[in-house]
Design an enzyme around this catalytic site. Structure first.
Site, PDB file in Angstrom:
ATOM      1  N   ASN A   1       5.498  -1.964 -10.079  1.00  0.00           N
ATOM      2  CA  ASN A   1       6.587  -1.274  -9.303  1.00  0.00           C
ATOM      3  C   ASN A   1       7.545  -2.054  -8.359  1.00  0.00           C
ATOM      4  OD1 ASN A   1       8.012   0.391  -7.688  1.00  0.00           O
ATOM      5  ND2 ASN A   1       6.355   1.441  -6.941  1.00  0.00           N
TER       6      ASN A   1
ATOM      7  N   LYS B   1       9.719  -1.500  -6.300  1.00  0.00           N
ATOM      8  CA  LYS B   1      10.322  -0.882  -5.341  1.00  0.00           C
ATOM      9  C   LYS B   1      11.794  -1.088  -5.033  1.00  0.00           C
ATOM     10  CE  LYS B   1       5.846  -0.391  -3.469  1.00  0.00           C
ATOM     11  NZ  LYS B   1       5.034   0.247  -2.559  1.00  0.00           N
TER      12      LYS B   1
ATOM     13  N   HIS C   1       5.498   9.187  -6.936  1.00  0.00           N
ATOM     14  CA  HIS C   1       5.270   8.221  -6.104  1.00  0.00           C
ATOM     15  C   HIS C   1       5.166   8.375  -4.474  1.00  0.00           C
ATOM     16  CE1 HIS C   1       4.865   4.424  -3.820  1.00  0.00           C
ATOM     17  NE2 HIS C   1       4.573   4.023  -4.846  1.00  0.00           N
TER      18      HIS C   1
ATOM     19  N   GLU D   1       5.929   7.422  -1.788  1.00  0.00           N
ATOM     20  CA  GLU D   1       7.086   7.084  -0.884  1.00  0.00           C
ATOM     21  C   GLU D   1       8.134   8.165  -1.181  1.00  0.00           C
ATOM     22  OE1 GLU D   1       7.487   3.051  -1.962  1.00  0.00           O
ATOM     23  OE2 GLU D   1       5.422   2.450  -0.989  1.00  0.00           O
TER      24      GLU D   1
ATOM     25  N   GLU E   1      -3.248   6.595  -6.613  1.00  0.00           N
ATOM     26  CA  GLU E   1      -2.810   5.734  -5.567  1.00  0.00           C
ATOM     27  C   GLU E   1      -3.079   6.278  -4.074  1.00  0.00           C
ATOM     28  OE1 GLU E   1       0.551   2.803  -7.097  1.00  0.00           O
ATOM     29  OE2 GLU E   1       1.468   4.668  -6.353  1.00  0.00           O
TER      30      GLU E   1
ATOM     31  N   GLY F   1       0.703  -0.743  -0.034  1.00  0.00           N
ATOM     32  CA  GLY F   1       1.418  -1.533   1.021  1.00  0.00           C
ATOM     33  C   GLY F   1       0.799  -2.231   2.266  1.00  0.00           C
TER      34      GLY F   1
ATOM     35  N   SER G   1      -2.380  -1.853  -3.139  1.00  0.00           N
ATOM     36  CA  SER G   1      -2.822  -3.297  -2.611  1.00  0.00           C
ATOM     37  C   SER G   1      -3.655  -4.130  -3.760  1.00  0.00           C
ATOM     38  CB  SER G   1      -3.405  -3.404  -1.432  1.00  0.00           C
ATOM     39  OG  SER G   1      -2.452  -2.837  -0.343  1.00  0.00           O
TER      40      SER G   1
END
Ligand code: PEP
Length: 257
Positions: free
Chosen positions: A9, A11, A95, A97, A167, A173, A219
């Site tokens: 991904n 991003k 996701h 985010e 996740e 991140g 991560s």
């Protein structure tokens, strides 16, 4: 049986130049690689470019998001049909985010999941808890809510066309990774929930649950991928930061060799 899968991904990263360099390195590195399915999810504007660059490689194409509508007056949005036409096989939905920064609810994520399937895409459904939810002991109930919103909308059988990515939000991140045991416990729970939802099996094992790829994300690096991927219910990874470096991403994929 389920196939090992590694998805990058990207991003909102990259330029025309950097995408070219990354894909040239990656397609060379993964020539003939078939130990796992590999896909990259670049920003929309690079999809066409990436499609050309991966034509002769085993790497497949995915997108990071899609609109919940099929077409119409939705300025700035991208439909599942457009993604399909550009050669995408996968699309990430839900996701963290998107959930956190763009307010995507479980219901909206479920609609996007349904639309992705209707448009012939394989959705990668992201689920996961925040740090405070984990600390208050709510991890599994949060995952259950995220899963059941989708199951209520589309049923469980369609999970034969989908992937789930666990996740933990606190691991995305941040450099913090769930331990392999922590991740495995949640993956097993997810598989059991899918099994339980596949009710008409009358006690027989659910082929949907057994065949479902459940990826870990948060991560992942070359240095921790082996320990995570060796867990019984971790079938691969959704990789953010480390997917932007060809050799790191290659090493993560090669864990499956
Ligand atoms: C992600 O964005 O899906 C992700 C897992 O990111 P990272 O690997 O950078 O934590």
């Amino acid at each position: 049986m389920r196939r090992a899968t590694v998805v990058g991904n990207w991003k909102m990263h990259g330029t025309v130049e950097s995408v070219s360099v990354l894909l040239e390195q990656l397609s060379t590195a993964l020539t003939g690689f078939d130990a796992a399915q590999v896909a990259v999810c670049p920003p929309f504007v690079f999809l066409e470019q990436v499609k050309r660059l991966i034509e002769t490689s085993p790497i497949e194409l995915g997108a990071q998001n899609l609109c919940e509508h099929v077409q119409g007056a939705y300025t700035g949005e991208i439909s599942g049909g457009m993604l399909k036409e550009l050669g995408c096989r996968y699309v990430i939905v839900g996701h963290s985010e998107r959930r956190q920064l763009y307010g995507e609810s479980n219901e909206l994520v479920a609609t996007k999941f349904a639309v992705a399937l209707e448009q012939g895409l394989n959705p990668i459904l992201c689920v996961g808890e925040t740090l405070s939810q984990r600390e208050s002991g709510d991890t599994l109930s949060i995952i259950d809510e995220q899963l059941s919103a989708v199951i209520e909308k589309v049923g469980v059988k369609v999970f034969s066309e989908a992937i789930i990515a666990y996740e933990p939000v606190w691991a995305i991140g941040t450099g913090k990774t769930a331990t392999p045991e922590e991740a495995q416990a949640v993956h097993l729970h997810i598989r059991k929930q899918i099994m339980a939802a596949d009710k008409d099996k009358n006690g027989e094992d659910s082929e949907i649950a057994a065949g479902l790829s459940i990826l870990y994300g948060g991560s992942i690096k070359a240095s921790n991928a082996q320990a995570l991927f060796s867990q019984a219910d971790i079938d691969g990874g959704l990789v953010g930061g480390a997917s932007l470096a060809a050799s790191e991403f290659e090493q993560i994929c090669r864990v499956f060799e």
